[in-house]
Motif scaffolding. Structure first.
Motif, PDB file in Angstrom:
ATOM      1  N   TYR A  90      33.466  38.114  18.277  1.00 19.70           N
ATOM      2  CA  TYR A  90      34.148  38.086  16.981  1.00 19.70           C
ATOM      3  C   TYR A  90      34.600  39.486  16.589  1.00 19.70           C
ATOM      4  O   TYR A  90      34.173  40.489  17.172  1.00 19.70           O
ATOM      5  N   SER A  91      35.459  39.542  15.576  1.00 19.59           N
ATOM      6  CA  SER A  91      35.824  40.784  14.901  1.00 19.59           C
ATOM      7  C   SER A  91      35.497  40.644  13.422  1.00 19.59           C
ATOM      8  O   SER A  91      35.693  39.565  12.836  1.00 19.59           O
TER       9      SER A  91
ATOM     10  N   GLY B 207      32.091  42.449  17.785  1.00 21.99           N
ATOM     11  CA  GLY B 207      30.718  42.125  18.150  1.00 21.99           C
ATOM     12  C   GLY B 207      30.666  41.053  19.224  1.00 21.99           C
ATOM     13  O   GLY B 207      31.597  40.263  19.378  1.00 21.99           O
ATOM     14  N   ASN B 208      29.562  41.026  19.955  1.00 17.00           N
ATOM     15  CA  ASN B 208      29.416  40.071  21.060  1.00 17.00           C
ATOM     16  C   ASN B 208      27.992  39.542  21.089  1.00 17.00           C
ATOM     17  O   ASN B 208      27.049  40.279  21.379  1.00 17.00           O
ATOM     18  N   GLU B 209      27.839  38.260  20.774  1.00 18.72           N
ATOM     19  CA  GLU B 209      26.544  37.579  20.828  1.00 18.72           C
ATOM     20  C   GLU B 209      26.579  36.448  21.848  1.00 18.72           C
ATOM     21  O   GLU B 209      25.822  35.483  21.757  1.00 18.72           O
TER      22      GLU B 209
ATOM     23  N   ASP C 164      36.734  34.739  14.772  1.00 15.34           N
ATOM     24  CA  ASP C 164      36.061  34.335  16.000  1.00 15.34           C
ATOM     25  C   ASP C 164      37.062  34.271  17.148  1.00 15.34           C
ATOM     26  O   ASP C 164      38.167  33.749  17.005  1.00 15.34           O
ATOM     27  N   TRP C 165      36.635  34.800  18.287  1.00 13.03           N
ATOM     28  CA  TRP C 165      37.508  34.901  19.440  1.00 13.03           C
ATOM     29  C   TRP C 165      37.501  33.615  20.270  1.00 13.03           C
ATOM     30  O   TRP C 165      36.517  32.872  20.283  1.00 13.03           O
ATOM     31  N   GLU C 166      38.599  33.400  20.974  1.00 14.32           N
ATOM     32  CA  GLU C 166      38.641  32.404  22.034  1.00 14.32           C
ATOM     33  C   GLU C 166      39.532  32.938  23.142  1.00 14.32           C
ATOM     34  O   GLU C 166      40.526  33.637  22.878  1.00 14.32           O
ATOM     35  N   PRO C 167      39.199  32.675  24.412  1.00 12.73           N
ATOM     36  CA  PRO C 167      40.005  33.204  25.507  1.00 12.73           C
ATOM     37  C   PRO C 167      41.429  32.667  25.453  1.00 12.73           C
ATOM     38  O   PRO C 167      41.653  31.485  25.237  1.00 12.73           O
ATOM     39  N   GLY C 168      42.384  33.583  25.610  1.00 11.75           N
ATOM     40  CA  GLY C 168      43.783  33.199  25.545  1.00 11.75           C
ATOM     41  C   GLY C 168      44.333  33.134  24.138  1.00 11.75           C
ATOM     42  O   GLY C 168      45.507  32.825  23.951  1.00 11.75           O
TER      43      GLY C 168
END
Length: 332
Positions: free
Chosen positions: A258-259, A296-298, A278-282
Protein backbone atom coordinates in the motif's frame (compact mmCIF):
# COMPACT_ATOMS: atom_id res chain seq x y z
CA UNK A 1 -11.77 44.58 -9.52
CA UNK A 2 -13.34 45.07 -12.92
CA UNK A 3 -11.14 45.61 -15.99
CA UNK A 4 -10.68 49.15 -17.24
CA UNK A 5 -12.92 49.66 -20.21
CA UNK A 6 -11.14 50.65 -23.39
CA UNK A 7 -12.47 53.44 -25.58
CA UNK A 8 -14.17 52.34 -28.77
CA UNK A 9 -11.46 51.75 -31.37
CA UNK A 10 -11.58 53.70 -34.58
CA UNK A 11 -10.73 52.36 -38.01
CA UNK A 12 -7.96 54.30 -39.74
CA UNK A 13 -8.89 55.78 -43.10
CA UNK A 14 -8.27 53.36 -45.92
CA UNK A 15 -8.08 50.30 -43.65
CA UNK A 16 -10.60 47.45 -43.97
CA UNK A 17 -9.66 45.72 -40.67
CA UNK A 18 -10.35 47.14 -37.22
CA UNK A 19 -7.27 47.89 -35.09
CA UNK A 20 -6.29 45.43 -32.37
CA UNK A 21 -8.08 46.03 -29.08
CA UNK A 22 -5.20 46.18 -26.56
CA UNK A 23 -7.24 46.88 -23.43
CA UNK A 24 -10.45 44.89 -23.04
CA UNK A 25 -8.75 41.56 -22.23
CA UNK A 26 -6.72 43.03 -19.39
CA UNK A 27 -7.97 42.21 -15.86
CA UNK A 28 -6.82 43.47 -12.45
CA UNK A 29 -7.15 41.37 -9.27
CA UNK A 30 -6.48 41.99 -5.64
CA UNK A 31 -3.41 39.84 -4.83
CA UNK A 32 -5.39 37.99 -2.17
CA UNK A 33 -7.90 36.80 -4.78
CA UNK A 34 -5.40 35.56 -7.34
CA UNK A 35 -2.08 34.61 -5.71
CA UNK A 36 -3.07 30.94 -5.35
CA UNK A 37 -5.64 30.02 -8.00
CA UNK A 38 -5.22 26.25 -7.46
CA UNK A 39 -8.60 25.57 -5.91
CA UNK A 40 -11.85 23.82 -6.91
CA UNK A 41 -13.74 25.68 -9.59
CA UNK A 42 -10.70 27.58 -10.84
CA UNK A 43 -7.45 25.71 -11.44
CA UNK A 44 -8.54 22.25 -10.32
CA UNK A 45 -6.20 20.50 -7.87
CA UNK A 46 -4.76 17.11 -8.83
CA UNK A 47 -6.66 14.50 -6.84
CA UNK A 48 -6.05 10.86 -5.93
CA UNK A 49 -7.12 8.38 -8.55
CA UNK A 50 -6.52 4.68 -9.09
CA UNK A 51 -6.96 2.25 -11.99
CA UNK A 52 -7.15 -1.53 -11.64
CA UNK A 53 -5.55 -4.19 -13.81
CA UNK A 54 -9.00 -5.17 -15.12
CA UNK A 55 -8.73 -2.16 -17.45
CA UNK A 56 -6.22 -4.02 -19.62
CA UNK A 57 -6.92 -7.63 -18.65
CA UNK A 58 -9.02 -8.50 -21.67
CA UNK A 59 -10.46 -7.06 -24.85
CA UNK A 60 -9.24 -6.12 -28.33
CA UNK A 61 -6.04 -4.38 -29.33
CA UNK A 62 -6.49 -0.81 -28.09
CA UNK A 63 -4.97 2.32 -26.62
CA UNK A 64 -6.52 2.73 -23.15
CA UNK A 65 -5.92 6.29 -21.87
CA UNK A 66 -5.96 7.05 -18.14
CA UNK A 67 -7.77 10.27 -18.90
CA UNK A 68 -8.61 12.77 -16.14
CA UNK A 69 -8.82 15.81 -18.41
CA UNK A 70 -12.44 16.46 -17.42
CA UNK A 71 -11.54 16.72 -13.74
CA UNK A 72 -8.44 18.77 -14.54
CA UNK A 73 -10.26 21.17 -16.84
CA UNK A 74 -7.83 20.69 -19.73
CA UNK A 75 -7.78 19.13 -23.18
CA UNK A 76 -7.34 15.38 -23.14
CA UNK A 77 -6.16 12.80 -22.92
CA UNK A 78 -4.32 13.94 -19.79
CA UNK A 79 -3.58 12.13 -16.53
CA UNK A 80 -1.94 15.20 -15.01
CA UNK A 81 -1.61 18.75 -16.36
CA UNK A 82 1.62 17.84 -18.16
CA UNK A 83 1.53 14.06 -18.68
CA UNK A 84 -0.71 11.46 -20.30
CA UNK A 85 -0.57 7.80 -19.23
CA UNK A 86 -2.09 4.91 -21.15
CA UNK A 87 -2.17 1.14 -21.22
CA UNK A 88 -1.57 -0.36 -24.63
CA UNK A 89 -3.18 -3.78 -25.11
CA UNK A 90 -2.10 -5.81 -28.13
CA UNK A 91 -3.32 -9.20 -29.25
CA UNK A 92 -0.88 -11.63 -30.89
CA UNK A 93 -0.07 -10.71 -34.46
CA UNK A 94 -1.68 -7.26 -34.17
CA UNK A 95 -0.26 -3.77 -33.92
CA UNK A 96 -1.13 -0.18 -33.15
CA UNK A 97 0.41 3.26 -33.43
CA UNK A 98 1.28 5.21 -30.28
CA UNK A 99 0.34 8.58 -31.73
CA UNK A 100 1.10 11.74 -29.77
CA UNK A 101 2.61 15.17 -30.42
CA UNK A 102 5.14 14.78 -27.61
CA UNK A 103 8.83 15.39 -26.91
CA UNK A 104 9.13 12.28 -24.70
CA UNK A 105 7.34 8.92 -24.82
CA UNK A 106 8.18 6.24 -22.26
CA UNK A 107 7.05 2.61 -22.59
CA UNK A 108 7.24 -0.16 -20.00
CA UNK A 109 6.36 -3.74 -20.98
CA UNK A 110 4.14 -5.25 -18.30
CA UNK A 111 3.79 -8.50 -20.21
CA UNK A 112 4.30 -9.95 -23.65
CA UNK A 113 6.81 -9.38 -26.43
CA UNK A 114 6.96 -7.69 -29.80
CA UNK A 115 8.65 -5.12 -31.98
CA UNK A 116 8.70 -1.37 -32.54
CA UNK A 117 9.15 0.30 -35.91
CA UNK A 118 9.35 4.06 -36.39
CA UNK A 119 9.84 5.47 -39.89
CA UNK A 120 12.22 8.26 -40.71
CA UNK A 121 10.79 11.76 -40.80
CA UNK A 122 12.00 15.35 -40.66
CA UNK A 123 12.90 14.90 -36.98
CA UNK A 124 15.00 11.76 -37.20
CA UNK A 125 16.19 8.51 -38.72
CA UNK A 126 14.16 5.26 -38.65
CA UNK A 127 14.14 3.14 -35.49
CA UNK A 128 13.64 -0.59 -34.88
CA UNK A 129 13.50 -2.45 -31.57
CA UNK A 130 12.50 -5.86 -30.22
CA UNK A 131 10.97 -5.64 -26.74
CA UNK A 132 9.96 -8.14 -24.07
CA UNK A 133 8.51 -8.26 -20.57
CA UNK A 134 10.17 -5.88 -18.14
CA UNK A 135 11.86 -3.77 -20.82
CA UNK A 136 11.60 0.01 -20.73
CA UNK A 137 12.32 2.27 -23.70
CA UNK A 138 12.04 6.00 -24.32
CA UNK A 139 11.55 7.81 -27.63
CA UNK A 140 12.18 11.47 -28.43
CA UNK A 141 10.00 13.54 -30.75
CA UNK A 142 9.48 12.01 -34.17
CA UNK A 143 7.13 9.90 -36.25
CA UNK A 144 4.49 7.84 -34.46
CA UNK A 145 5.90 4.38 -33.63
CA UNK A 146 4.13 1.18 -34.67
CA UNK A 147 4.07 -1.46 -31.93
CA UNK A 148 3.48 -5.04 -33.06
CA UNK A 149 2.90 -7.94 -30.65
CA UNK A 150 4.21 -11.47 -31.15
CA UNK A 151 2.21 -12.59 -28.10
CA UNK A 152 -0.53 -11.00 -26.00
CA UNK A 153 1.05 -7.85 -24.60
CA UNK A 154 0.36 -4.90 -22.31
CA UNK A 155 2.57 -1.82 -22.18
CA UNK A 156 2.37 1.27 -19.98
CA UNK A 157 2.91 4.43 -22.04
CA UNK A 158 3.51 7.92 -20.62
CA UNK A 159 4.14 11.02 -22.72
CA UNK A 160 4.30 14.80 -22.26
CA UNK A 161 1.74 15.74 -24.95
CA UNK A 162 -0.51 17.62 -22.46
CA UNK A 163 2.38 19.96 -21.63
CA UNK A 164 2.91 20.78 -25.29
CA UNK A 165 -0.81 21.36 -25.85
CA UNK A 166 -0.86 23.79 -22.93
CA UNK A 167 2.12 25.68 -24.36
CA UNK A 168 0.59 25.67 -27.85
CA UNK A 169 3.70 24.18 -29.45
CA UNK A 170 4.82 21.21 -31.52
CA UNK A 171 8.21 19.47 -31.24
CA UNK A 172 10.87 21.13 -33.36
CA UNK A 173 13.40 18.32 -32.98
CA UNK A 174 14.57 15.51 -30.70
CA UNK A 175 16.07 16.56 -27.36
CA UNK A 176 17.77 13.19 -26.69
CA UNK A 177 18.43 9.91 -28.46
CA UNK A 178 16.10 6.92 -28.20
CA UNK A 179 17.18 4.54 -25.43
CA UNK A 180 16.37 0.96 -24.37
CA UNK A 181 16.68 -0.33 -20.79
CA UNK A 182 16.43 -4.14 -21.11
CA UNK A 183 14.87 -6.00 -18.19
CA UNK A 184 18.06 -7.98 -17.58
CA UNK A 185 20.20 -4.85 -17.20
CA UNK A 186 17.64 -3.24 -14.91
CA UNK A 187 17.68 -6.35 -12.74
CA UNK A 188 21.48 -6.42 -12.65
CA UNK A 189 21.59 -2.82 -11.41
CA UNK A 190 18.87 -3.51 -8.84
CA UNK A 191 20.58 -6.62 -7.46
CA UNK A 192 23.85 -4.69 -7.20
CA UNK A 193 22.03 -2.10 -5.09
CA UNK A 194 20.35 -4.71 -2.88
CA UNK A 195 23.73 -6.34 -2.22
CA UNK A 196 25.16 -3.07 -0.88
CA UNK A 197 24.89 -3.11 2.96
CA UNK A 198 24.49 0.67 3.07
CA UNK A 199 21.32 0.51 0.91
CA UNK A 200 19.26 -0.60 3.91
CA UNK A 201 19.60 2.95 5.32
CA UNK A 202 18.25 4.60 2.18
CA UNK A 203 14.83 6.28 2.04
CA UNK A 204 14.03 4.29 -1.11
CA UNK A 205 15.48 1.05 -2.50
CA UNK A 206 15.41 2.15 -6.11
CA UNK A 207 17.32 2.48 -9.34
CA UNK A 208 16.89 5.77 -11.20
CA UNK A 209 17.05 5.37 -14.96
CA UNK A 210 19.02 8.19 -16.55
CA UNK A 211 20.23 9.24 -20.01
CA UNK A 212 23.78 10.10 -21.07
CA UNK A 213 22.45 13.06 -23.08
CA UNK A 214 21.05 14.64 -19.88
CA UNK A 215 23.84 14.79 -17.28
CA UNK A 216 22.45 17.87 -15.52
CA UNK A 217 19.06 16.37 -14.61
CA UNK A 218 20.04 12.66 -14.41
CA UNK A 219 16.62 11.76 -15.78
CA UNK A 220 15.35 9.42 -18.47
CA UNK A 221 14.30 12.33 -20.71
CA UNK A 222 14.45 16.10 -20.39
CA UNK A 223 10.87 16.07 -19.02
CA UNK A 224 10.39 12.53 -17.63
CA UNK A 225 11.88 10.76 -14.60
CA UNK A 226 11.63 7.00 -14.07
CA UNK A 227 12.50 4.80 -11.08
CA UNK A 228 12.55 1.03 -10.70
CA UNK A 229 11.79 0.54 -7.02
CA UNK A 230 11.28 -2.31 -4.58
CA UNK A 231 9.58 -2.42 -1.18
CA UNK A 232 10.80 -5.38 0.88
CA UNK A 233 8.41 -7.39 3.01
CA UNK A 234 7.92 -5.71 6.38
CA UNK A 235 9.16 -2.33 5.20
CA UNK A 236 7.42 0.96 5.90
CA UNK A 237 9.32 3.66 4.03
CA UNK A 238 9.73 7.08 5.67
CA UNK A 239 7.57 9.72 3.93
CA UNK A 240 8.90 12.11 1.33
CA UNK A 241 7.39 14.65 -1.05
CA UNK A 242 8.19 16.55 -4.26
CA UNK A 243 6.50 19.04 -6.57
CA UNK A 244 6.42 16.66 -9.55
CA UNK A 245 3.33 14.54 -10.05
CA UNK A 246 3.90 10.76 -9.85
CA UNK A 247 2.11 8.32 -12.14
CA UNK A 248 2.80 5.08 -10.29
CA UNK A 249 2.66 1.69 -11.99
CA UNK A 250 2.64 -1.41 -9.77
CA UNK A 251 4.75 -4.04 -11.51
CA UNK A 252 4.42 -6.86 -8.99
CA UNK A 253 2.95 -7.30 -5.52
CA UNK A 254 0.78 -9.46 -3.28
CA UNK A 255 -2.12 -8.20 -1.13
CA UNK A 256 -0.85 -6.16 1.81
CA UNK A 257 1.18 -3.61 -0.17
CA UNK A 258 0.00 0.00 0.00
CA UNK A 259 0.83 3.70 -0.09
CA UNK A 260 -0.11 6.26 2.56
CA UNK A 261 -0.56 9.77 1.17
CA UNK A 262 -1.40 13.09 2.84
CA UNK A 263 -0.63 16.79 2.95
CA UNK A 264 0.79 17.09 6.50
CA UNK A 265 3.12 15.30 8.88
CA UNK A 266 2.79 14.56 12.58
CA UNK A 267 5.55 15.59 14.95
CA UNK A 268 7.02 12.07 14.75
CA UNK A 269 7.42 12.30 10.95
CA UNK A 270 4.48 10.05 10.01
CA UNK A 271 1.65 11.25 7.76
CA UNK A 272 -1.31 12.93 9.43
CA UNK A 273 -4.74 11.57 8.44
CA UNK A 274 -3.36 9.63 5.44
CA UNK A 275 -5.31 8.26 2.50
CA UNK A 276 -4.44 4.59 1.96
CA UNK A 277 -4.02 3.31 -1.60
CA UNK A 278 -3.91 -0.48 -1.79
CA UNK A 279 -1.76 -1.90 -4.56
CA UNK A 280 -2.56 -4.54 -7.13
CA UNK A 281 -0.19 -5.88 -9.81
CA UNK A 282 -0.73 -4.16 -13.12
CA UNK A 283 -2.64 -1.29 -11.49
CA UNK A 284 -1.75 2.40 -11.52
CA UNK A 285 -2.43 5.42 -9.33
CA UNK A 286 -1.57 9.13 -8.98
CA UNK A 287 0.43 10.74 -6.21
CA UNK A 288 -0.38 14.48 -6.37
CA UNK A 289 2.49 16.99 -6.25
CA UNK A 290 3.43 18.26 -2.81
CA UNK A 291 1.77 15.37 -0.97
CA UNK A 292 3.75 13.33 1.53
CA UNK A 293 3.78 9.63 0.66
CA UNK A 294 5.09 6.44 2.16
CA UNK A 295 5.01 2.87 0.87
CA UNK A 296 4.47 -0.19 3.07
CA UNK A 297 4.57 -3.95 2.55
CA UNK A 298 2.82 -6.49 4.78
CA UNK A 299 2.47 -9.14 2.07
CA UNK A 300 5.27 -11.58 2.91
CA UNK A 301 7.06 -10.91 -0.42
CA UNK A 302 9.02 -8.08 -2.02
CA UNK A 303 6.98 -5.72 -4.22
CA UNK A 304 8.04 -3.71 -7.28
CA UNK A 305 6.82 -0.40 -8.64
CA UNK A 306 7.65 2.07 -11.39
CA UNK A 307 6.83 5.74 -10.69
CA UNK A 308 6.99 8.05 -13.73
CA UNK A 309 7.16 11.77 -12.98
CA UNK A 310 7.56 15.10 -14.75
CA UNK A 311 10.62 15.61 -12.54
CA UNK A 312 12.96 16.15 -15.49
CA UNK A 313 11.11 19.38 -16.23
CA UNK A 314 10.92 20.37 -12.55
CA UNK A 315 14.64 19.72 -12.07
CA UNK A 316 15.44 22.01 -15.00
CA UNK A 317 13.13 24.67 -13.52
CA UNK A 318 14.72 24.18 -10.04
CA UNK A 319 11.24 23.62 -8.65
CA UNK A 320 11.31 19.90 -7.72
CA UNK A 321 11.76 20.68 -4.00
CA UNK A 322 12.13 17.08 -2.87
CA UNK A 323 11.94 16.74 0.92
CA UNK A 324 12.25 13.86 3.37
CA UNK A 325 10.45 13.50 6.68
CA UNK A 326 13.72 12.39 8.27
CA UNK A 327 15.49 15.54 7.15
CA UNK A 328 18.40 13.42 5.93
CA UNK A 329 17.86 13.86 2.18
CA UNK A 330 18.19 10.90 -0.15
CA UNK A 331 20.12 8.90 2.45
CA UNK A 332 17.46 9.31 5.13
Amino acid sequence: MEPIQAPSPTVPAGSSAPPHDWLSAGLYYDYRQAANPVRPGLTEPIRYHQWGAELHGQGPTAVLPLDLSGALGCEGPATSPGLAAHFLRLLPGEGLKAAAAATSSLFYVLRGAGTLERPADALGAPLSLSWARGDLFVLPAGADPLLHATEESVLYWVNDAPLLRYLGVLPAGPRFTAVHYPAARQEEALQHLLADPSAARSNRLSILLAHADLPATRTVSHTLWAMLGVVPDGAVQPPHRHQSVALDLIIDCDPGCYSLVGTELRADGTILNPTRIDWEPGGAFITPPGHWHSHGNESGRMARLLPIQDAGLHTHLRSLDIRFASGLGGEG
